[in-house]
Design a protein around this motif. Structure first.
Motif, PDB file in Angstrom:
ATOM      1  N   PRO A 213       0.924  -1.114  -0.050  1.00 36.70           N
ATOM      2  CA  PRO A 213      -0.002   0.072   0.015  1.00 36.70           C
ATOM      3  C   PRO A 213       0.905   1.207  -0.023  1.00 36.70           C
ATOM      4  O   PRO A 213       2.041   1.180   0.407  1.00 36.70           O
ATOM      5  CB  PRO A 213      -0.713  -0.076   1.419  1.00 36.70           C
ATOM      6  CG  PRO A 213      -0.501  -1.528   2.026  1.00 36.70           C
ATOM      7  CD  PRO A 213       0.703  -1.812   1.142  1.00 36.70           C
ATOM      8  N   VAL A 214       0.404   2.504  -0.370  1.00 37.86           N
ATOM      9  CA  VAL A 214       0.922   3.666  -0.270  1.00 37.86           C
ATOM     10  C   VAL A 214       0.320   4.559   0.471  1.00 37.86           C
ATOM     11  O   VAL A 214      -0.928   4.432   0.563  1.00 37.86           O
ATOM     12  CB  VAL A 214       1.160   4.313  -1.783  1.00 37.86           C
ATOM     13  CG1 VAL A 214       1.935   3.382  -2.544  1.00 37.86           C
ATOM     14  CG2 VAL A 214      -0.143   4.560  -2.294  1.00 37.86           C
ATOM     15  N   THR A 215       0.947   5.369   1.237  1.00 32.87           N
ATOM     16  CA  THR A 215       0.375   6.442   1.954  1.00 32.87           C
ATOM     17  C   THR A 215       0.083   7.659   1.136  1.00 32.87           C
ATOM     18  O   THR A 215       0.836   8.224   0.159  1.00 32.87           O
ATOM     19  CB  THR A 215       0.948   6.809   2.927  1.00 32.87           C
ATOM     20  OG1 THR A 215       1.313   5.678   3.923  1.00 32.87           O
ATOM     21  CG2 THR A 215       0.495   7.873   3.981  1.00 32.87           C
ATOM     22  N   VAL A 216      -1.147   8.192   1.095  1.00 28.93           N
ATOM     23  CA  VAL A 216      -1.557   9.500   0.167  1.00 28.93           C
ATOM     24  C   VAL A 216      -1.731  10.534   1.135  1.00 28.93           C
ATOM     25  O   VAL A 216      -2.342  10.409   2.296  1.00 28.93           O
ATOM     26  CB  VAL A 216      -2.654   9.064  -0.357  1.00 28.93           C
ATOM     27  CG1 VAL A 216      -2.441   8.176  -1.689  1.00 28.93           C
ATOM     28  CG2 VAL A 216      -3.987   8.905   0.059  1.00 28.93           C
ATOM     29  N   HIS A 217      -1.642  11.760   0.651  1.00 26.78           N
ATOM     30  CA  HIS A 217      -1.676  12.819   1.741  1.00 26.78           C
ATOM     31  C   HIS A 217      -2.728  14.055   1.185  1.00 26.78           C
ATOM     32  O   HIS A 217      -2.282  14.323   0.088  1.00 26.78           O
ATOM     33  CB  HIS A 217      -0.420  13.668   1.866  1.00 26.78           C
ATOM     34  CG  HIS A 217       0.834  12.466   2.474  1.00 26.78           C
ATOM     35  ND1 HIS A 217       0.880  11.919   3.786  1.00 26.78           N
ATOM     36  CD2 HIS A 217       1.703  11.808   1.676  1.00 26.78           C
ATOM     37  CE1 HIS A 217       1.901  11.285   3.963  1.00 26.78           C
ATOM     38  NE2 HIS A 217       2.321  11.172   2.543  1.00 26.78           N
ATOM     39  N   ASP A 218      -3.552  14.015   1.805  1.00 24.61           N
ATOM     40  CA  ASP A 218      -4.582  14.831   1.071  1.00 24.61           C
ATOM     41  C   ASP A 218      -5.061  16.184   1.941  1.00 24.61           C
ATOM     42  O   ASP A 218      -4.738  16.226   2.963  1.00 24.61           O
ATOM     43  CB  ASP A 218      -6.030  14.031   1.249  1.00 24.61           C
ATOM     44  CG  ASP A 218      -5.968  12.644   0.536  1.00 24.61           C
ATOM     45  OD1 ASP A 218      -5.408  12.579  -0.493  1.00 24.61           O
ATOM     46  OD2 ASP A 218      -6.761  11.651   0.731  1.00 24.61           O
ATOM     47  N   VAL A 219      -5.625  17.029   1.078  1.00 18.95           N
ATOM     48  CA  VAL A 219      -6.289  18.243   1.577  1.00 18.95           C
ATOM     49  C   VAL A 219      -7.618  18.157   1.713  1.00 18.95           C
ATOM     50  O   VAL A 219      -8.004  17.722   0.288  1.00 18.95           O
ATOM     51  CB  VAL A 219      -5.665  19.484   1.036  1.00 18.95           C
ATOM     52  CG1 VAL A 219      -6.485  20.480   1.456  1.00 18.95           C
ATOM     53  CG2 VAL A 219      -4.207  19.838   1.300  1.00 18.95           C
ATOM     54  N   VAL A 220      -8.387  18.274   2.579  1.00 22.65           N
ATOM     55  CA  VAL A 220      -9.754  17.857   2.466  1.00 22.65           C
ATOM     56  C   VAL A 220     -10.852  19.181   3.263  1.00 22.65           C
ATOM     57  O   VAL A 220     -10.465  19.612   4.268  1.00 22.65           O
ATOM     58  CB  VAL A 220     -10.206  16.782   3.222  1.00 22.65           C
ATOM     59  CG1 VAL A 220     -11.777  16.318   2.990  1.00 22.65           C
ATOM     60  CG2 VAL A 220      -9.393  15.689   2.817  1.00 22.65           C
ATOM     61  N   VAL A 221     -11.396  19.920   2.196  1.00 18.44           N
ATOM     62  CA  VAL A 221     -12.051  21.144   2.483  1.00 18.44           C
ATOM     63  C   VAL A 221     -13.607  20.853   2.157  1.00 18.44           C
ATOM     64  O   VAL A 221     -14.019  20.614   1.006  1.00 18.44           O
ATOM     65  CB  VAL A 221     -11.504  22.216   1.916  1.00 18.44           C
ATOM     66  CG1 VAL A 221     -12.234  23.716   2.396  1.00 18.44           C
ATOM     67  CG2 VAL A 221     -10.084  22.417   2.468  1.00 18.44           C
TER      68      VAL A 221
END
Ligand SMILES: C[S@@+](CC[C@H](N)C(=O)[O-])C[C@H]1O[C@@H](n2cnc3c(N)ncnc32)[C@H](O)[C@@H]1O
Length: 227
Positions: A213-221
């Motif tokens: 698996p990969v780690t994803v980095h999100d901005v959530v607004v």
């Protein structure tokens, strides 16, 4: 050199060799969207940069009348096929458009976007989406978190990774120019009088193209246009 995220680029993504398009088409709907939208009463929705339609189809299944818009006809063809397979064709219309220049025929109760990054600056793109929300309606953005290697501002650096996880593009880091932060997104919205529901920078594990698996980095607004 960073790629130009134009029609040709996205057409290549959706028709190109490799498993990137297939992986995007197999993606489940974004969990952030499910969390943000489940409390809302269904109405009209625009999914901006809908790709193969995972989020648009989920919205349709929840009773929304959805417009899925994308610059890539190839993606929309996949999305339309998936809608037909699920018996949702009457709840979704597909629009082939470059959203950096398109204007909608009406405003929407919900405008949402997931990892779409056009050739115009990312925050300008979000400004455009915000204008298409009806009074009292909701804007919901899931974007790539700016990565330090990209440099400052909206991400002007050199990172060549692309996509929000390997299934969408081959790297856990966002593509150059696509990264934002929660603060940069909300600052623009607050300056325009929006009410911020929540704004987060968050990480999650997703299946990669391989077994790891990969780690994803999100901005959530999530924001609401005051009536
Ligand atoms: C990384 S993909 C994400 C697709 C989908 N939202 C998902 O999460 O699986 C970005 C999508 O944005 C679309 N896109 C990029 N620039 C666009 C533009 N200017 N107008 C409309 N769609 C655009 C691409 O064609 C592509 O389908």
């Amino acid at each position: 050199m960073a790629p130009e995220f134009d029609r040709a680029y996205w057409g290549d993504v959706w028709t190109g060799a490799g498993d990137r398009a297939a992986a995007m088409a197999a993606s489940p709907p974004n969990p952030h969207l499910i969390r943000a939208v489940t409390p809302l009463d269904p109405g009209t929705a625009l999914e901006a940069g809908c790709g193969a339609g995972s989020e648009a189809l989920w919205l349709a299944s929840q009773g929304w009348q959805v417009t899925g818009a994308d610059i890539a006809a190839e993606a929309l063809a996949i999305a339309a096929r998936r809608a037909a397979e699920r018996g949702l064709s009457d709840r979704v219309s597909w629009v082939e458009a470059d959203l950096s220049g398109w204007e909608p025929p009406a405003r929407y109760d919900l405008v949402t976007t997931h990892y779409a990054h056009p050739s115009i600056p990312q925050l300008d793109f979000y400004d455009r989406l915000a204008r298409w929300v009806a009074p009292g309606g909701t804007l919901f953005i899931v974007g790539h978190l700016h990565h330090e290697e990209q440099g400052h501002g909206q991400g002007q650096g050199h990172h060549q990774g692309h996509g929000h996880h390997q299934g969408h593009g081959g790297g856990a880091h966002p593509p150059a120019g696509a990264g934002v932060t929660a603060a940069t997104v909300t600052a623009r919205l607050e300056a325009q009088g929006w009410e911020i529901g929540f704004a987060e920078e968050t990480s999650r594990a997703m299946p990669g193209r391989g077994v790891v698996p990969v780690t994803v980095h999100d901005v959530v607004v999530k924001a609401v246009r005051r009536p």
